[in-house]
Design a protein around this motif. Structure first.
Motif, short mmCIF file in Angstrom:
data_model
loop_
_atom_site.label_atom_id
_atom_site.label_comp_id
_atom_site.label_asym_id
_atom_site.label_seq_id
_atom_site.Cartn_x
_atom_site.Cartn_y
_atom_site.Cartn_z
N LYS A 68 0.84 -1.20 0.00
CA LYS A 68 0.00 0.00 0.00
C LYS A 68 0.87 1.24 0.00
O LYS A 68 0.66 2.17 -0.79
CB LYS A 68 -0.92 -0.01 1.22
CG LYS A 68 -1.78 1.23 1.35
CD LYS A 68 -2.64 1.17 2.61
CE LYS A 68 -3.42 2.45 2.81
NZ LYS A 68 -4.22 2.42 4.04
N SER A 69 1.87 1.26 0.87
CA SER A 69 2.75 2.42 0.99
C SER A 69 3.52 2.69 -0.30
O SER A 69 3.61 3.83 -0.76
CB SER A 69 3.71 2.21 2.16
OG SER A 69 4.54 3.32 2.32
N HIS A 70 4.07 1.65 -0.90
CA HIS A 70 4.82 1.82 -2.15
C HIS A 70 3.91 2.30 -3.28
O HIS A 70 4.30 3.15 -4.08
CB HIS A 70 5.52 0.53 -2.54
CG HIS A 70 6.73 0.23 -1.73
ND1 HIS A 70 6.84 -0.90 -0.97
CD2 HIS A 70 7.86 0.93 -1.54
CE1 HIS A 70 8.00 -0.89 -0.35
NE2 HIS A 70 8.64 0.22 -0.66
N ALA A 71 2.70 1.75 -3.35
CA ALA A 71 1.75 2.18 -4.38
C ALA A 71 1.38 3.64 -4.19
O ALA A 71 1.34 4.41 -5.16
CB ALA A 71 0.50 1.30 -4.35
N MET A 72 1.12 4.04 -2.95
CA MET A 72 0.76 5.43 -2.68
C MET A 72 1.90 6.37 -3.07
O MET A 72 1.67 7.41 -3.67
CB MET A 72 0.41 5.61 -1.21
CG MET A 72 -0.90 4.95 -0.82
SD MET A 72 -1.29 5.16 0.91
CE MET A 72 -1.58 6.93 0.95
N ASN A 73 3.12 5.98 -2.72
CA ASN A 73 4.27 6.82 -3.05
C ASN A 73 4.48 6.92 -4.55
O ASN A 73 4.80 8.00 -5.07
CB ASN A 73 5.52 6.31 -2.35
CG ASN A 73 5.48 6.52 -0.86
OD1 ASN A 73 4.78 7.38 -0.36
ND2 ASN A 73 6.24 5.72 -0.14
#
Length: 70
Positions: free
Chosen positions: A27-32
């Motif tokens: 989730k974090s990598h996709a958001m970034n």
């Protein structure tokens, strides 16, 4: 449908990007990745209205924090 570049617009796009890339990114990598993509696009956009760019970036930031913490 949310107004283009509103907080709701970016929140929905964050959610869709996370869902589409759940097999590839956390989730974090996709958001970034989405965030960097949008900021890069806004910086390269040839808008004459600096206030509009600032509004879009603020809405993007708010949506990022809403989804991250929600």
């Amino acid at each position: 449908m949310a107004e283009q570049f509103s907080v709701a617009f970016f929140e929905e796009n964050f959610k869709q990007y996370i869902e589409r890339n759940k097999d590839v990114f956390t989730k974090s990598h996709a958001m970034n990745a989405y965030y960097r993509s949008i900021v890069g696009t806004l910086i390269n956009d040839h808008l004459n209205k600096n206030a509009e760019i600032v509004r879009r970036i603020r809405n993007l930031e708010t949506a990022y924090m809403n989804i991250k913490n929600g």
